[in-house]
Design a protein around this motif. Structure first.
Motif, mmCIF file in Angstrom:
data_model
loop_
_atom_site.group_PDB
_atom_site.id
_atom_site.type_symbol
_atom_site.label_atom_id
_atom_site.label_comp_id
_atom_site.label_asym_id
_atom_site.label_seq_id
_atom_site.Cartn_x
_atom_site.Cartn_y
_atom_site.Cartn_z
ATOM 1 N N UNK A 25 0.841 -1.196 0.000
ATOM 2 C CA UNK A 25 0.000 0.000 0.000
ATOM 3 C C UNK A 25 0.879 1.249 0.000
ATOM 4 N N UNK A 26 0.278 2.373 -0.292
ATOM 5 C CA UNK A 26 0.928 3.662 -0.077
ATOM 6 C C UNK A 26 0.507 4.166 1.303
ATOM 7 N N UNK A 27 1.466 4.370 2.166
ATOM 8 C CA UNK A 27 1.149 4.813 3.536
ATOM 9 C C UNK A 27 0.965 6.323 3.570
ATOM 10 N N UNK A 28 -0.197 6.753 4.042
ATOM 11 C CA UNK A 28 -0.424 8.167 4.331
ATOM 12 C C UNK A 28 -0.114 8.344 5.810
ATOM 13 N N UNK A 29 1.120 8.746 6.099
ATOM 14 C CA UNK A 29 1.552 8.834 7.499
ATOM 15 C C UNK A 29 0.863 10.023 8.159
ATOM 16 N N UNK A 30 0.143 9.786 9.249
ATOM 17 C CA UNK A 30 -0.542 10.902 9.908
ATOM 18 C C UNK A 30 0.455 11.920 10.442
ATOM 19 N N UNK A 31 0.149 13.199 10.308
ATOM 20 C CA UNK A 31 1.056 14.220 10.851
ATOM 21 C C UNK A 31 1.088 14.137 12.371
ATOM 22 N N UNK A 66 -5.574 14.236 2.912
ATOM 23 C CA UNK A 66 -4.320 13.981 2.201
ATOM 24 C C UNK A 66 -4.447 12.825 1.219
ATOM 25 N N UNK A 67 -5.646 12.292 1.091
ATOM 26 C CA UNK A 67 -5.886 11.275 0.085
ATOM 27 C C UNK A 67 -6.025 9.858 0.578
ATOM 28 N N UNK A 68 -6.086 9.622 1.878
ATOM 29 C CA UNK A 68 -6.239 8.263 2.391
ATOM 30 C C UNK A 68 -7.562 7.664 1.918
#
Length: 370
Positions: A25-31, A66-68
């Motif tokens: 997967x592409x990880x959308x790392x939370x800020x 952010x696109x998750x």
């Protein structure tokens, strides 16, 4: 490639990022949680909800923007309300118009078949076999264990550091090294380098730091923004701290097992039933810290957290019976750093005076033979 995210809880995001990315997967790392994150969660959360609920909701809003496309989160079982938070988050976010998938994983022992069915759906989406997944989890788990070890190492060294702030600076340098390590060999090498960096910090070993145990609810204990950097603050005041919860330890004792029975047994004379969350553990761990010679205990709890409210009502009695001072800090969106630091300074001063009085009495007894 599907974009996947998760809640931010301390430094565990580095392990979860690797897990998600290794699955394809592409990880959308939370800020990192911030005041803005919390304000967004407060805007849409029920007023009675605890601050972890509000912060996680704010985090989900940020990652969705952010696109998750998929959120993976944990659930739970009663009587703590946290078991319902995943469903409540989903309902609020869908009412706001967000389109996404969410997988809420309850502890396996509460329904192992349901757990594996959900996991199979995630693996099917990722196109990952069970055998490959075991190897992926092994690497992510090694990284999570290393993160816990580095946190503990830093808390032991920080009170001795000669140059204030150097432990924290090198710890964050270590986080970058851990982030870059992907294979087991790289994670092992990162561990050796990081431990060496931390242990070679110039230290004054003539100091006599206090030891304080920290108990409470898992999210506010693990997330530095939530607890206002309590471990760093106490460390720079000359205190060695130890949390009752580290993520890998919690996973093995509470998620994959039926809890730390020795700790709950200690709590039994004061609280003889499971009240949800970490309430019973907070009582038992306080007793354990007292028996292990700690100078004091700090309970950190979210406002409206029922299990910790129950524990807070019992801890004064535990404090009297075991002769260990206990400070309870309640955290909500109104809590300010300056106020917390003032209370910590006063508590540390009290513990130092108490230690000096005990030592004076002991020395007098030795001198005069009574």
């Amino acid at each position: 490639m599907k974009r996947v995210s998760f809640a931010h809880m301390g430094y565990s995001y580095l392990g979860f990022q690797q897990l998600v990315e290794d699955m394809g997967f592409e990880a959308i790392v939370p800020p990192h949680p911030s005041r803005a994150t919390l304000d967004r969660g407060v805007t849409y959360a029920p007023e009675y909800a605890c601050i972890p609920f509000k912060m996680v909701l704010g985090t989900y809003l940020e990652v969705l923007e952010r696109g998750a496309q998929m959120i993976i989160t944990s659930g739970g079982v009663g009587p703590c309300r946290a078991g319902l938070y995943g469903m409540m988050h989903e309902k609020i976010l869908r009412n706001l118009g967000y389109d996404f998938e969410i997988f809420i994983f309850d502890p396996p022992l509460t329904g192992i078949w349901t757990f594996f069915l959900k996991l199979r759906r995630v693996l099917k989406t990722a196109g990952v076999s069970w055998l490959a997944f075991v190897d992926i989890v092994r690497r992510a788990w090694a990284k999570l264990k290393l993160l816990d070890e580095l946190e503990q190492t830093a808390t032991v060294i920080r009170p001795y550091e000669i140059n204030k702030g150097e432990t924290t600076r090198l710890f964050h340098q270590c986080l970058k090294l851990v982030e870059q390590a992907r294979s087991m060999k790289e994670i092992t090498a990162a561990r050796e380098e990081c431990i060496s960096l931390l242990k070679n910090i110039p230290q004054d070993r003539t100091r006599r730091p206090l030891k304080i145990g920290i108990v409470g609810e898992i999210y506010v204990l693990l997330e530095p923004f939530m607890n206002l950097d309590i471990e760093k603050t106490l460390g720079e005041m000359g205190v060695i701290t130890h949390r009752s919860i580290y993520l890998t330890q919690y996973t093995t004792t509470d998620v994959l097992s039926h809890g730390a029975q020795d700790v709950r047994q200690l709590a039994h004379p004061y609280l003889n039933q499971f009240v949800g969350g970490h309430g019973q553990n907070s009582v038992g761990e306080t007793i354990l810290y007292a028996r292990n010679g700690f100078d004091g205990v700090i309970q950190v709890a979210p406002f409206t957290c029922i299990p910790e409210i129950v524990a807070k009502s019992i801890l004064p009695r535990v404090s009297r019976d075991f002769g260990i001072p206990v400070l309870s800090l309640t955290i909500d969106e109104q809590t300010g750093r300056a106020g917390v630091e003032t209370r910590l300074e006063a508590f540390v001063d009290l513990l130092r005076q108490r230690r000096e009085q005990r030592e004076a009495k002991r020395d007098a007894a030795l001198l005069f033979g009574y």
